[in-house]
Design a protein around this motif. Structure first.
Motif, PDB file in Angstrom:
ATOM      1  N   HIS A  36       4.794  -2.637   3.116  1.00 47.36           N
ATOM      2  CA  HIS A  36       4.468  -4.042   2.903  1.00 47.36           C
ATOM      3  C   HIS A  36       3.772  -4.574   4.166  1.00 47.36           C
ATOM      4  O   HIS A  36       4.414  -4.732   5.209  1.00 47.36           O
ATOM      5  CB  HIS A  36       5.728  -4.868   2.628  1.00 47.36           C
ATOM      6  N   LEU A  37       2.479  -4.816   4.080  1.00 46.90           N
ATOM      7  CA  LEU A  37       1.726  -5.332   5.222  1.00 46.90           C
ATOM      8  C   LEU A  37       1.987  -6.823   5.404  1.00 46.90           C
ATOM      9  O   LEU A  37       2.319  -7.521   4.430  1.00 46.90           O
ATOM     10  CB  LEU A  37       0.227  -5.109   5.012  1.00 46.90           C
ATOM     11  N   VAL A  40       0.848  -1.196   0.000  1.00 47.04           N
ATOM     12  CA  VAL A  40       0.000   0.000   0.000  1.00 47.04           C
ATOM     13  C   VAL A  40       0.879   1.239   0.000  1.00 47.04           C
ATOM     14  O   VAL A  40       1.968   1.257   0.577  1.00 47.04           O
ATOM     15  CB  VAL A  40      -0.937   0.034   1.238  1.00 47.04           C
ATOM     16  N   LEU A  41       0.406   2.280  -0.675  1.00 47.03           N
ATOM     17  CA  LEU A  41       1.079   3.574  -0.611  1.00 47.03           C
ATOM     18  C   LEU A  41       0.804   4.173   0.763  1.00 47.03           C
ATOM     19  O   LEU A  41      -0.344   4.193   1.219  1.00 47.03           O
ATOM     20  CB  LEU A  41       0.556   4.502  -1.707  1.00 47.03           C
ATOM     21  N   ALA A  42       1.834   4.648   1.424  1.00 43.70           N
ATOM     22  CA  ALA A  42       1.663   5.083   2.816  1.00 43.70           C
ATOM     23  C   ALA A  42       2.518   6.303   3.133  1.00 43.70           C
ATOM     24  O   ALA A  42       3.513   6.598   2.465  1.00 43.70           O
ATOM     25  CB  ALA A  42       2.010   3.941   3.761  1.00 43.70           C
ATOM     26  N   LYS A  78      10.903  -6.412  11.257  1.00 38.34           N
ATOM     27  CA  LYS A  78      10.696  -5.016  10.886  1.00 38.34           C
ATOM     28  C   LYS A  78       9.868  -4.945   9.608  1.00 38.34           C
ATOM     29  O   LYS A  78      10.137  -5.658   8.637  1.00 38.34           O
ATOM     30  CB  LYS A  78      12.047  -4.323  10.678  1.00 38.34           C
ATOM     31  N   LEU A  79       8.833  -4.107   9.625  1.00 43.18           N
ATOM     32  CA  LEU A  79       8.008  -3.951   8.433  1.00 43.18           C
ATOM     33  C   LEU A  79       8.823  -3.320   7.308  1.00 43.18           C
ATOM     34  O   LEU A  79       9.579  -2.374   7.528  1.00 43.18           O
ATOM     35  CB  LEU A  79       6.789  -3.081   8.730  1.00 43.18           C
ATOM     36  N   GLN A  80       8.655  -3.832   6.117  1.00 43.76           N
ATOM     37  CA  GLN A  80       9.366  -3.266   4.972  1.00 43.76           C
ATOM     38  C   GLN A  80       8.649  -2.008   4.500  1.00 43.76           C
ATOM     39  O   GLN A  80       7.440  -2.013   4.254  1.00 43.76           O
ATOM     40  CB  GLN A  80       9.444  -4.293   3.825  1.00 43.76           C
ATOM     41  N   PHE A  81       9.395  -0.924   4.385  1.00 47.64           N
ATOM     42  CA  PHE A  81       8.861   0.344   3.902  1.00 47.64           C
ATOM     43  C   PHE A  81       9.823   0.891   2.862  1.00 47.64           C
ATOM     44  O   PHE A  81      10.947   1.292   3.173  1.00 47.64           O
ATOM     45  CB  PHE A  81       8.694   1.338   5.051  1.00 47.64           C
ATOM     46  N   ASP A  82       9.401   0.857   1.605  1.00 48.52           N
ATOM     47  CA  ASP A  82      10.229   1.329   0.497  1.00 48.52           C
ATOM     48  C   ASP A  82      10.032   2.839   0.349  1.00 48.52           C
ATOM     49  O   ASP A  82       9.052   3.296  -0.246  1.00 48.52           O
ATOM     50  CB  ASP A  82       9.847   0.611  -0.802  1.00 48.52           C
TER      51      ASP A  82
END
Length: 254
Positions: free
Chosen positions: A156-157, A57-59, A135-139
């Motif tokens: 990335h959920l 998802v875009l966040a 750890k949550l992946q956040f690009d």
């Protein structure tokens, strides 16, 4: 079932439904209908991967109250799959503290009708993502503002059942169950990560403290959970008294 037998079942990864658990799901079906399956799947398949689920998802990533959080929009059907509501019930007592009451069927029907008639709720659903210790992946996007602490990117959920606790907004979320809009609408989310259960409870109370929907009785019982480990002995004593009264009124074994 004796404690030894229950422990043996857990060692063999066998799920045991006590009478109170069966009663909980029976009541849940009466209130939620077919969307009660999400709670059941979350219990039976906790931490099991949901294959082929689109989890990106875009966040926007930000900071608030000493916690990092993410804001994004998502189709209700996706959140329903990974979501779990900590209902205050003996069936969930191994996940204490819990803080939600079961949705009333009449209220749920009203919300479903509202949504199916084209209605919507612009306020955010509040959740806590269980990262499973990873750890949550956040690009992060290269696009950024120099004077802002917020970041934008792709989050990335987890692709797992029972990986997102619904702190506030269960009516709005379950209202989309079996709706034609479950996959065609998107709903706003504020997502914290790995909030301690006590912190979830406190956030729930902070959100609902002045709302009529939270009764004085529920506030007292939730307060007993929040003060259970308080460094103040008087507060701990009050919590014990409340908990004893609650157990005597609710548990068959009390």
């Amino acid at each position: 079932m004796s404690a030894k037998d229950i422990k043996r079942l857990q060692e063999w990864d066998i799920i045991f439904f006590s009478d109170s658990t069966i009663q909980y799901y029976s009541e849940l079906v009466k209130h939620l209908g077919t969307c009660s399956r999400y709670q059941l799947l979350g219990n039976l398949l906790a931490n099991t991967e949901i294959k082929k689920m689109q989890n990106k998802v875009l966040a926007i990533k930000g900071k608030m109250g000493g916690h990092e959080y993410y804001e994004f929009s998502i189709e209700p059907e996706k959140l329903l799959k990974i979501g779990y509501v900590l209902h205050r019930n003996e069936a969930n007592k191994n996940m204490m503290p819990t803080y939600q009451r079961i949705i009333k069927r009449k209220r749920l029907k009203e919300v479903q009708s509202f949504i199916n008639d084209g209605g919507y709720f612009p306020n955010s659903i509040i959740i806590s993502i269980d990262s499973g210790g990873r750890k949550l992946q956040f690009d992060e996007s290269p696009t950024k503002l120099d004077d802002s602490i917020s970041k934008i990117g792709v989050l990335h959920l987890p692709k797992r059942y029972h990986s997102a606790y619904i702190i506030d907004g269960q009516h709005r979320l379950y209202g989309y169950s079996d709706s034609e809009y479950a996959n065609t609408n998107s709903i706003p989310i504020v997502a914290f990560v790995d909030l301690d259960r006590s912190e979830q409870l406190k956030l729930f109370m902070d959100i609902n403290e002045n709302q009529k929907s939270v009764s004085k009785t529920l506030r007292i019982t939730l307060n007993s959970d929040m003060l259970w480990d308080s460094p103040n002995q008087n507060e701990r004593r009050d919590a014990i008294r409340s908990k004893i009264a609650q157990m005597c009124g609710e548990e068959q074994s009390s």
